[in-house]
Design a protein around this motif. Structure first.
Motif, PDB file in Angstrom:
ATOM      1  N   SER A  40      14.310 -23.384 -36.634  1.00  0.00           N
ATOM      2  CA  SER A  40      12.978 -23.940 -36.379  1.00  0.00           C
ATOM      3  C   SER A  40      12.866 -24.601 -35.018  1.00  0.00           C
ATOM      4  O   SER A  40      11.762 -24.801 -34.495  1.00  0.00           O
ATOM      5  CB  SER A  40      12.628 -24.971 -37.454  1.00  0.00           C
ATOM      6  N   LYS A  78      13.540 -27.623 -34.633  1.00  0.00           N
ATOM      7  CA  LYS A  78      13.071 -28.975 -34.930  1.00  0.00           C
ATOM      8  C   LYS A  78      14.088 -29.829 -35.685  1.00  0.00           C
ATOM      9  O   LYS A  78      13.864 -31.028 -35.861  1.00  0.00           O
ATOM     10  CB  LYS A  78      11.784 -28.908 -35.754  1.00  0.00           C
ATOM     11  N   ASP A 130      13.348 -22.097 -41.770  1.00  0.00           N
ATOM     12  CA  ASP A 130      12.770 -21.523 -40.557  1.00  0.00           C
ATOM     13  C   ASP A 130      11.516 -22.255 -40.099  1.00  0.00           C
ATOM     14  O   ASP A 130      11.270 -22.409 -38.905  1.00  0.00           O
ATOM     15  CB  ASP A 130      12.409 -20.052 -40.785  1.00  0.00           C
ATOM     16  N   HIS A 131      10.701 -22.693 -41.064  1.00  0.00           N
ATOM     17  CA  HIS A 131       9.431 -23.340 -40.735  1.00  0.00           C
ATOM     18  C   HIS A 131       9.364 -24.766 -41.282  1.00  0.00           C
ATOM     19  O   HIS A 131       8.268 -25.308 -41.431  1.00  0.00           O
ATOM     20  CB  HIS A 131       8.273 -22.502 -41.279  1.00  0.00           C
TER      21      HIS A 131
END
Length: 415
Positions: free
Chosen positions: A63, A65, A91-92
């Protein structure tokens, strides 16, 4: 007070030995062939610095993040800074984890996992103490590198892959990797993964960050401070086998001349209430069984429901407690031990008929595995083994296990 410390804790001539603890850690990965001319000390220093950079780099995740430090925050003893029972990743950043994030501090003397642990200075020599050792809540890996690899490549955590990881390293760390491992180390994805894990494990062996032994408890043991009357009372209750009996698992004895880790590295089934805030628990057929699944499948049913006994060092900095994060204050964590059996209505729901669903996070066929030694084992309505003032005293003592602030560190002194 001095007599209490010497006779109960046996700390008559205590020496701090973080270096000895570090020596107990087995090799974590096969070190890539180094092409640099750095001295061993300089190389360790460079690996530690690289590991710290990698630990804080969210670009290692799919991600972009989530870094290791996102869930292991230094100011919270390398645990999350929020009270969520589990953290989001993927992933998100939309997938939930299944277990609370454990601390990374004071892991340096963790032995490899064994099903039958017998080497325990606190018990009879040769006595089979059951499963012990290993990293994570279920002990399924034996090295810090293997532990780091789990969140790095798990689909609901950092969700990286060897190829994604290698791409990031080639873009952002070519000079550091070439200096430490030679330019050839950047060619193969597998070699880059090994090098990343080596750097992460070297950083996590840095005693200044992960095992400073700078708590009030440590200062008291070295004759540099004194407990308050409330803290001393809490220590007595912590040690008393008929009251808190905490030291039966969170051992407070000297091992190899080192200050205690406040864990026996063993496993226990506490019979915690099911946490409805964990997404997987919405499936009534799903159970996290610890040593016997779902992450590991190599042990027998006698271990179902058992989870690793964590260190209590810096426990007052945490925002959630136990493997499923069902409790969010230290006082409530201690209170659970006093009330699980004497007042189950405070902890467990009931069904439509009014039946109390005690131990509702473990199938009935495994409930014989649940811990029943003191402070557990009473009947509903019996006097609790700890009253409100005694719970407060134990909490006061546990707060003395918080490490102090350090120059240049984000670790904050607890109130």
């Amino acid at each position: 007070m001095k007599t209490l410390l010497l006779t109960v804790l046996c700390f008559s001539s205590l020496q701090l030995s973080a270096q000895e603890d570090e020596a107990l850690v087995p090799p974590l990965v096969q070190e890539p062939q180094a092409a640099s001319t750095l001295s061993p000390a300089s190389r360790t220093q460079a690996l530690t610095a690289l590991g710290k950079r990698l630990f804080h780099d969210p670009q290692l995740s799919a991600s972009g993040k989530l870094s290791c430090a996102s869930c292991h925050q230094a100011q919270h003893a390398f645990t999350p800074g929020n009270p969520q029972p589990v953290q989001k990743g993927g992933d998100h950043m939309q997938l939930m984890g299944t277990r609370a994030v454990p601390t990374l501090m004071y892991l340096q003397s963790t032995p490899p996992f064994t099903e039958h642990y017998t080497e325990d200075e606190g018990l009879q020599p040769g006595l089979d103490n059951g499963p012990a050792g290993g990293f994570t809540w279920d002990g399924r890996v034996n090295t810090l590198a293997e532990q780091a690899k789990i969140p790095l490549f798990s689909s609901n955590e950092m969700a990286s892959t060897p190829s994604l990881l290698a791409k990031r390293i080639r873009q952002a760390y070519p000079q550091a990797f070439s200096q430490l491992f030679g330019t050839a180390s950047l060619q193969a994805d597998a070699a880059i993964t090994d090098a990343v894990l080596l750097a992460l494990q070297t950083y996590q062996q840095d005693a200044t960050e992960f095992a400073p032994y700078s708590s009030k408890f440590d200062h008291v043991m070295q004759g540099q401070a004194r407990f308050t009357a409330l803290e001393e009372k809490g220590l007595r209750l912590f040690m008393d086998p008929n009251k808190g009996n905490c030291a039966s698992c969170h051992q407070a004895a000297v091992v190899h001349g080192a200050l205690p880790q406040f864990t026996d590295h063993g496993y226990a089934a506490l019979g915690l209430p099911r946490n409805p805030h964990i997404a997987q628990n919405h499936d009534r057929h799903y159970y996290d069984l610890g040593l016997c699944g779902p992450a590991r499948q190599d042990l027998n049913a006698e271990y179902c429901g058992l989870f690793k006994v964590p260190t209590l060092r810096n426990v007052a900095r945490k925002k959630s407690f136990f493997h499923n994060g069902v409790v969010h204050t230290l006082r409530d964590a201690v209170r659970f031990y006093a009330e699980r059996d004497t007042a189950p209505e405070k902890w467990y729901p009931h069904d439509r008929t009014g039946k109390r669903l005690k131990f509702n996070d473990l199938p009935e066929k495994y409930q014989d595995n649940i811990e029943m030694k003191a402070p557990f084992g009473q009947q509903p309505g019996d006097p609790a083994p700890l009253d409100a003032k005694e719970i407060d005293a134990i909490v006061a003592f546990l707060k003395t296990l918080n490490d102090e602030a350090r120059t240049g560190s984000r670790l904050a002194r607890a109130p």
